[in-house]
Scaffold this motif. Structure first.
Motif, PDB file in Angstrom:
ATOM      1  N   ASP A 122       0.488  -0.762  -0.137  1.00 39.38           N
ATOM      2  CA  ASP A 122       0.040  -0.342   0.047  1.00 39.38           C
ATOM      3  C   ASP A 122       0.779   1.004   0.045  1.00 39.38           C
ATOM      4  OD1 ASP A 122      -1.429   2.263   1.267  1.00 39.38           O
ATOM      5  OD2 ASP A 122      -3.142   0.413   2.292  1.00 39.38           O
ATOM      6  N   ASN A 127      -4.182  11.724  -3.034  1.00 36.70           N
ATOM      7  CA  ASN A 127      -6.176  12.101  -2.216  1.00 36.70           C
ATOM      8  C   ASN A 127      -5.724  13.197  -3.651  1.00 36.70           C
ATOM      9  OD1 ASN A 127      -6.025  11.266   0.083  1.00 36.70           O
ATOM     10  ND2 ASN A 127      -3.889  13.133   0.499  1.00 36.70           N
ATOM     11  N   TYR A 330     -11.079   7.343   9.147  1.00 35.69           N
ATOM     12  CA  TYR A 330      -9.748   7.276   8.492  1.00 35.69           C
ATOM     13  C   TYR A 330     -10.023   5.962   8.560  1.00 35.69           C
ATOM     14  CZ  TYR A 330      -4.693   7.090   6.919  1.00 35.69           C
ATOM     15  OH  TYR A 330      -3.868   7.036   5.842  1.00 35.69           O
ATOM     16  N   ASP A 334      -9.390   2.439   6.697  1.00 39.06           N
ATOM     17  CA  ASP A 334      -8.237   0.661   6.604  1.00 39.06           C
ATOM     18  C   ASP A 334      -8.619  -0.364   7.730  1.00 39.06           C
ATOM     19  OD1 ASP A 334      -5.408   1.882   5.152  1.00 39.06           O
ATOM     20  OD2 ASP A 334      -5.636   3.467   6.826  1.00 39.06           O
TER      21      ASP A 334
HETATM   22  N1  ARG Z   1      -4.828   9.094   1.915  1.00 40.36           N
HETATM   23  C1  ARG Z   1      -3.247   9.618   2.966  1.00 40.36           C
HETATM   24  C2  ARG Z   1      -2.832  10.834   3.221  1.00 40.36           C
HETATM   25  O1  ARG Z   1      -2.705  11.548   2.457  1.00 40.36           O
HETATM   26  C3  ARG Z   1      -2.673   7.995   2.935  1.00 40.36           C
HETATM   27  C4  ARG Z   1      -2.797   6.636   2.539  1.00 40.36           C
HETATM   28  C5  ARG Z   1      -2.354   5.902   3.394  1.00 40.36           C
HETATM   29  N2  ARG Z   1      -1.936   4.414   3.174  1.00 40.36           N
HETATM   30  C6  ARG Z   1      -3.403   3.451   3.648  1.00 40.36           C
HETATM   31  N3  ARG Z   1      -3.402   2.857   4.149  1.00 40.36           N
HETATM   32  N4  ARG Z   1      -3.479   5.092   4.901  1.00 40.36           N
HETATM   33  O2  ARG Z   1      -2.453  10.934   4.320  1.00 40.36           O
END
Ligand code: ARG
Length: 594
Positions: A122, A127, A330, A334
């Motif tokens: 991952d 974003n 969040y 996950d």
């Molecule tokens: N989109 C998240 C950020 O900008 C990071 C994602 C990381 N991966 C995960 N599985 N949480 O902080």
């Protein structure tokens, strides 16, 4: 292929046994004093305690037995040094034979895992609708390299970009667009349910989108009512309001195409383009399961899982699954993603390459996933946390004006500088300058990042990273190109070395280079064990230095002895393959000329 160190260990073990000692003392390591010897065995010092004898006597005894072993003189020379070390040098014949074997080996001596794992990585984590900025660089660069590393040793690996495509940024864009163009079909009261009824073309371009998001984000911080609208829009999107859903599809289309373009430029690619939105259907059943099995409980209205363990040195707070208003967060996504991954791919390991500031967060999520039984007992969850990319002032990397720097801007700036450097100082045809600069720039950025231990913060120093001397990507590429051009010249002169025999080294510099090359497999193996690409960088920097020393001290093409000359060229070919394979694992390539 067996490591040289192991070949030696076997002989030493045999010698210990022949001399009447336990063979476990025969372990051979790389020398701590390369100025004195190449390898050493310190077993006599430990054996002394068990056998109540002077280590020196044991070592002597072992050495005389060692030298009696059939064929041993062809592979090593050794001596005893007080108080009881056995110092070992390998023969040139051993090295030459080993390198010949390496060239025949399908994996170029890279050790292959005995049971390949299915690994998901991952990384990236961009974003949607927010442009990639330098903060996204490390995850992409380190993640890609770890992916290639895991693959190089024989695992099956899937990279997942894990898009942030479900959060407030979507509601912000919708809200702002609605304010600007309320007459669009997406906002009409009778927006169709059928997604095919919407116009093909998005009502914005990617640059408009990139203007809309920061605008809306800023506005929401100043205007409470606006923020409330954006949150409401996010909620409506999440429960499936058709017009918003259709708009979301458009945002995704444009944004993903743009992200792909940017990642491609970084030589980063993902097998899976999944995101937070994909796992929304898993959330309700997951929450049900947690409640039914009693792993989660309500605390002040929020649904949480306790994850503290008795041995914790610091308090690990509970992992929140739902906020008190019932909204997911969040963590929820996950956890649901782990559930989805187990169901669809059943990986043996999931590696998250994410900023180390999220390390407590991942501890909570991993523990919660285990406690709730979302993940198989045998599936490993690993967080490879990386440090911050700082500017020369030691603070997080910014533009000169102090803003967040877009990744594209960084790449363009470095590229421009590199075009100038190459045009002035390098031997590159005018029409190849731009392409070469792009390749060399990428090596500068990636090597600059990867040569630092991932967990540490580092200073992104453009001048240093783009230099052709020192521990840099361009230096490694320069070395590779140097080798390529010698081989090219040899071929032009009709010299054929392909069938030639690799001879024992004729000089110390040549032997050092050969020793480095025989260490390739173990260097990659160790980097894999520790998921540490910086170890590959350290290895190729040593090897490139030793190659350049050899090059400066050796007349290669003008060597009068044909067999010797062909052997040199063959050695160059081994070096080329080792260096090229190494940078391929790091995630960049080399040009043909520069
Ligand atoms: N989109 C998240 C950020 O900008 C990071 C994602 C990381 N991966 C995960 N599985 N949480 O902080």
């Amino acid at each position: 292929m067996q490591k040289i160190q192991n070949i030696l260990t076997e002989k030493l073990e045999e010698a210990f046994a022949l001399a009447g000692y336990d063979k476990k003392y025969g372990y051979v390591r790389l020398s701590d004093r390369p100025d004195l010897c190449e390898f050493q065995c310190n077993g006599a010092l430990s054996a002394a305690k068990q056998y109540h004898k002077a280590p020196f006597m044991i070592a002597d005894d072992v050495l005389s037995n060692l030298l009696k072993i059939e064929g041993v003189n062809n592979i090593l020379t050794a001596e005893v040094v007080r108080p009881g070390f056995i110092n070992i040098n390998v023969t040139g014949e051993l090295l030459a034979g080993y390198l010949e074997e390496m060239m025949q080996d399908a994996y170029l001596s890279i050790p292959q895992v005995s049971t390949p794992k299915k690994i998901m990585i991952d990384y990236g984590g961009p974003n949607v609708a927010k442009p990639l900025h330098v903060g996204h660089l490390r995850s992409a660069v380190i993640g890609e390299s770890i992916k290639r590393l895991c693959r190089a040793v024989g695992n099956e690996v899937l990279g997942d970009v894990h898009l942030g495509d479900w959060g407030l940024q979507m509601g912000l864009i919708i809200t702002e667009l609605k304010a600007r163009e309320p007459e669009l079909i997406y906002f009409s009261d009778d927006a169709p349910e059928d997604m095919s009824k919407y116009p093909e073309k998005a009502p914005f371009t990617i640059s408009e989108l990139e203007e809309i998001y920061p605008f809306a984000s800023k506005k929401s911080k100043e205007d409470e009512a606006y923020k409330a609208m954006a949150m409401e829009a996010t909620h409506e999107l999440q429960i499936g309001k058709p017009g918003y859903r259709a708009l979301w599809n458009k945002i995704m289309e444009l944004s993903v195409a743009d992200l792909k373009k940017n990642y491609e430029r970084l030589n980063v690619s993902f097998e899976l383009w999944k995101g937070e939105s994909d796992v929304q259907p898993y959330i309700a059943p997951m929450v049900e399961k947690m409640k039914a099995e009693g792993t989660a409980h309500y605390d002040q209205g929020a649904l949480v899982i306790d994850v503290a363990e008795p041995d914790d040195k610091k308090t690990i707070p509970p992992c929140m699954v739902l906020k008190s208003d019932g909204a997911s967060l969040y963590n929820t996504t996950d956890l649901a993603t782990i559930m989805e991954r187990m169901k669809l791919y059943a990986p043996d390991e999931i590696i998250y390459v994410v900023d180390k500031r999220q390390s407590l967060y991942f501890t909570q999520v991993f523990r919660a996933a285990r406690k709730a039984g979302l993940v198989d007992e045998s599936t490993e969850l690993v967080h490879v946390g990386f440090g911050t990319m700082n500017g020369r002032d030691g603070k997080p990397f910014k533009t000169r004006a102090g803003g967040v720097m877009r990744l594209e801007t960084l790449l363009n700036e470095i590229n421009e500088g590199m075009i100038g450097k190459i045009r002035e100082n390098r031997n590159v045809r005018a029409e190849d300058v731009e392409n070469t600069a792009e390749i060399v720039s990428l090596s500068a950025i990636k090597y600059g990042d990867l040569s630092n231990q991932a967990a540490k913060d580092y200073v992104f120093d453009t001048d240093k990273f783009t230099a052709f001397e020192g521990n840099t990507g361009p230096y490694i590429l320069y070395t590779i190109v140097r080798i390529k051009s010698i081989l090219e010249k040899a071929a032009e002169n009709g010299i054929d070395w392909h069938e030639a025999k690799l001879l024992a080294p004729a000089a110390a510099v040549e032997k050092s280079l050969m020793l480095d090359l025989t260490r390739f497999g173990s260097a990659i193996g160790e980097a894999y064990e520790e998921l540490a690409p910086h170890k590959i960088c350290a290895y190729i920097y040593d090897t490139a230095n030793d190659f350049n020393r050899f090059y400066h001290e050796t007349k290669i093409l003008s060597e009068p002895d044909e067999a010797r000359r062909a052997s040199y060229l063959k050695l160059l070919e081994v070096a080329l393959r080792v260096l090229e394979k190494s940078i391929d694992i790091l995630g960049f390539g080399a040009p043909d000329h520069m």
